[in-house]
Design a protein around this motif. Structure first.
Motif, short mmCIF file in Angstrom:
data_model
loop_
_atom_site.label_atom_id
_atom_site.label_comp_id
_atom_site.label_asym_id
_atom_site.label_seq_id
_atom_site.Cartn_x
_atom_site.Cartn_y
_atom_site.Cartn_z
N TRP A 161 0.86 -1.18 0.00
CA TRP A 161 0.00 0.00 0.00
C TRP A 161 0.89 1.23 0.00
N SER A 162 0.31 2.39 -0.13
CA SER A 162 1.05 3.64 -0.20
C SER A 162 1.94 3.84 1.02
N ALA A 163 3.24 4.00 0.79
CA ALA A 163 4.16 4.27 1.90
C ALA A 163 3.82 5.60 2.56
N GLU A 164 3.40 6.56 1.75
CA GLU A 164 3.01 7.86 2.26
C GLU A 164 1.85 7.72 3.24
N GLY A 165 0.87 6.91 2.88
CA GLY A 165 -0.27 6.69 3.75
C GLY A 165 0.10 5.96 5.03
N VAL A 166 0.98 4.96 4.93
CA VAL A 166 1.39 4.20 6.11
C VAL A 166 2.14 5.10 7.09
N VAL A 167 3.07 5.90 6.58
CA VAL A 167 3.83 6.79 7.45
C VAL A 167 2.90 7.78 8.15
N ASN A 168 1.94 8.33 7.42
CA ASN A 168 1.00 9.27 8.03
C ASN A 168 0.18 8.61 9.14
N GLU A 169 -0.28 7.39 8.91
CA GLU A 169 -1.12 6.76 9.92
C GLU A 169 -0.31 6.39 11.16
N TYR A 170 1.01 6.20 11.01
CA TYR A 170 1.87 5.92 12.15
C TYR A 170 2.21 7.18 12.97
N LEU A 171 2.18 8.35 12.32
CA LEU A 171 2.66 9.57 12.97
C LEU A 171 1.55 10.54 13.37
N ASN A 172 0.46 10.58 12.62
CA ASN A 172 -0.62 11.51 12.95
C ASN A 172 -1.39 11.02 14.18
N ASP A 173 -1.83 11.95 15.02
CA ASP A 173 -2.62 11.57 16.18
C ASP A 173 -3.93 10.90 15.75
N CYS A 174 -4.47 10.08 16.62
CA CYS A 174 -5.64 9.26 16.32
C CYS A 174 -6.86 9.78 17.08
N ILE A 196 -5.51 -14.57 15.03
CA ILE A 196 -6.50 -14.83 13.97
C ILE A 196 -6.09 -16.13 13.28
N GLY A 197 -6.92 -17.14 13.39
CA GLY A 197 -6.62 -18.41 12.74
C GLY A 197 -5.29 -19.00 13.16
N GLY A 198 -4.91 -18.78 14.42
CA GLY A 198 -3.65 -19.30 14.92
C GLY A 198 -2.44 -18.44 14.64
N ILE A 199 -2.61 -17.33 13.90
CA ILE A 199 -1.52 -16.40 13.59
C ILE A 199 -1.47 -15.32 14.66
N GLU A 200 -0.30 -15.15 15.29
CA GLU A 200 -0.17 -14.11 16.31
C GLU A 200 0.18 -12.78 15.67
N LEU A 201 -0.56 -11.75 16.04
CA LEU A 201 -0.35 -10.40 15.55
C LEU A 201 -0.32 -9.44 16.72
N GLU A 202 0.16 -8.21 16.45
CA GLU A 202 0.01 -7.14 17.42
C GLU A 202 -0.77 -6.01 16.77
N ALA A 203 -1.50 -5.26 17.57
CA ALA A 203 -2.31 -4.17 17.05
C ALA A 203 -2.03 -2.92 17.86
N ALA A 204 -1.94 -1.77 17.18
CA ALA A 204 -1.72 -0.51 17.86
C ALA A 204 -2.56 0.57 17.18
N LEU A 205 -2.89 1.60 17.93
CA LEU A 205 -3.67 2.70 17.39
C LEU A 205 -2.94 3.35 16.22
N THR A 206 -3.68 3.62 15.14
CA THR A 206 -3.17 4.40 14.01
C THR A 206 -4.27 5.33 13.54
N SER A 207 -3.90 6.36 12.81
CA SER A 207 -4.86 7.41 12.47
C SER A 207 -5.62 7.10 11.18
N GLY A 208 -6.79 7.70 11.06
CA GLY A 208 -7.52 7.71 9.80
C GLY A 208 -8.49 6.58 9.57
N GLY A 209 -8.34 5.44 10.25
CA GLY A 209 -9.13 4.27 9.92
C GLY A 209 -10.59 4.34 10.30
N LEU A 210 -10.97 5.27 11.18
CA LEU A 210 -12.35 5.35 11.63
C LEU A 210 -13.22 6.27 10.78
N GLY A 211 -12.61 7.07 9.93
CA GLY A 211 -13.41 8.01 9.16
C GLY A 211 -14.18 8.94 10.08
#
Length: 359
Positions: A161-174, A196-211
């Motif tokens: 996905w867009s690197a620009e978008g990923v960096v923004n969601e990591y740095l902008n407040d949520c 999920i289905g036996g796969i271990e993941l980690e989740a952290a707050l990021t910006s923009g996903g809630l609209g």
């Protein structure tokens, strides 16, 4: 009436958006900044910074779906406003959406539907549809992860996905809801473990996903947030990059470094996890919707998971507006869209046939 649709930006998502629109019966024309030869699609070169050319292109269609980088969407939305075209985009950028909302108030005969796609978009549709089944809601927790199926290295990531978008969601407040009120909190915080289905993941707050969901549910829920899912250890590495190496203000540079280090892969997977807690039929209850979407074949061509999930959700929303299941004027929020309605569209059926996770 929506019969003809312009698609702006013919990358991997935009090309599939055009293809799915054509499959759904729309007349489609694609526009890109460079010449593109795509079988069965009429294409033209367009510089969207040329205001006159932009408006001329929209004067010949009923609607536009912008698959461009977020910083180009406002110009397209303003041109759609001026020409009367219905407007759809994939943005997660809050200022862009705020401008689209302003434009929608001044153009009663056109629909303005930003934030289509995956997150924001599909994840909000799922969350709101789950919430609608409760008598009262305590919390809505939404998570999405677009990842390689076979990760390597400390980051365990590939930039499909867009690197620009990923960096923004990591740095902008949520924006979140806490104790019933909207708040802004730092990104890459409140990390939690997800399976999920036996796969271990980690989740952290990021910006923009809630609209616009925080505005919609403020005062109705105690807790609402969106988190991005990654493989364990990813966010610690990103915090090292941005904080200890002091690159927080070098977003463009970081984007180039990351794409060069972790280029796209074809064997990707999109994890979607939505959970709502509250009172259902008089009893406390938690309802989950968990999916793992992988690449699929569409008309003889294989599409990455991130491409088809984003494109199918966006096109399904166009179908709903065209079919009268959503308002054909004004601003349309993703959380106002029924998941059942979306799954009933030509493109939305892809989500019915793919993604189920074995118990």
């Amino acid at each position: 009436m929506i019969e003809s649709v312009a698609v702006f930006g013919l990358g991997k998502v935009g090309e599939l958006v055009a293809h799915l629109l054509a499959r759904a019966g729309f007349e489609v024309v694609g526009f890109d900044s460079r010449e593109r030869e795509i079988p069965s699609l009429r294409t033209s070169v367009l510089d969207v910074t040329d205001a006159d050319a932009l408006r001329e292109s929209l004067g010949r269609v009923d609607a536009v779906v912008s698959c461009l980088p977020y910083h180009l969407n406002i110009a397209v939305a303003e041109a759609a406003h001026d020409t009367g075209a219905h407007y759809f985009d994939l943005t997660e950028d809050v200022p862009t959406t705020n401008r689209v909302i302003e434009l929608a108030k001044d153009r009663a005969e056109s629909a303005f539907v930003p934030q289509c796609g995956l997150a924001p978009g599909l994840i909000g549709i799922v969350g709101a549809s789950l919430a609608a089944t409760f008598d009262s809601i305590r919390s809505i927790e939404l998570k999405v992860g677009a990842l390689p199926q076979n990760p390597t290295g400390l980051l365990g990531y590939s930039f499909n996905w867009s690197a620009e978008g990923v960096v923004n969601e990591y740095l902008n407040d949520c924006e979140v809801v806490r104790a019933g009120e909207r708040r802004m909190v730092p990104a890459m915080t409140e990390t939690e473990r997800v399976l999920i289905g036996g796969i271990e993941l980690e989740a952290a707050l990021t910006s923009g996903g809630l609209g616009t969901m925080c505005q919609t549910y403020e005062g109705r829920v105690q807790r609402l947030d969106y988190k991005t899912m990654r493989y364990p250890g990813h966010f610690r590495q990103m915090q090292f990059l941005f904080e200890e190496l002091n690159l927080r203000d070098e977003r463009e540079l970081v984007g180039r470094i990351l794409v060069d280090a972790k280029p796209p892969v074809n064997d990707d997977v999109v994890y979607l996890h939505a959970a709502v807690e509250g009172v259902c039929e008089g009893q406390p209850f938690r309802r989950n919707h968990v999916r793992a979407y992988r690449p699929i074949d569409i008309d003889g061509q294989t599409w990455r998971a991130i491409s088809w999930t984003t494109a199918a959700s966006a096109v399904a929303v166009v179908e709903l507006v065209a079919g009268g299941r959503l308002p054909a004027s004004g601003f349309v929020r993703q959380e106002d869209i029924s998941l059942d309605d979306l799954l009933g569209t030509h493109s939305g059926r892809l989500f019915e046939t793919h993604g189920k996770v074995d118990a």
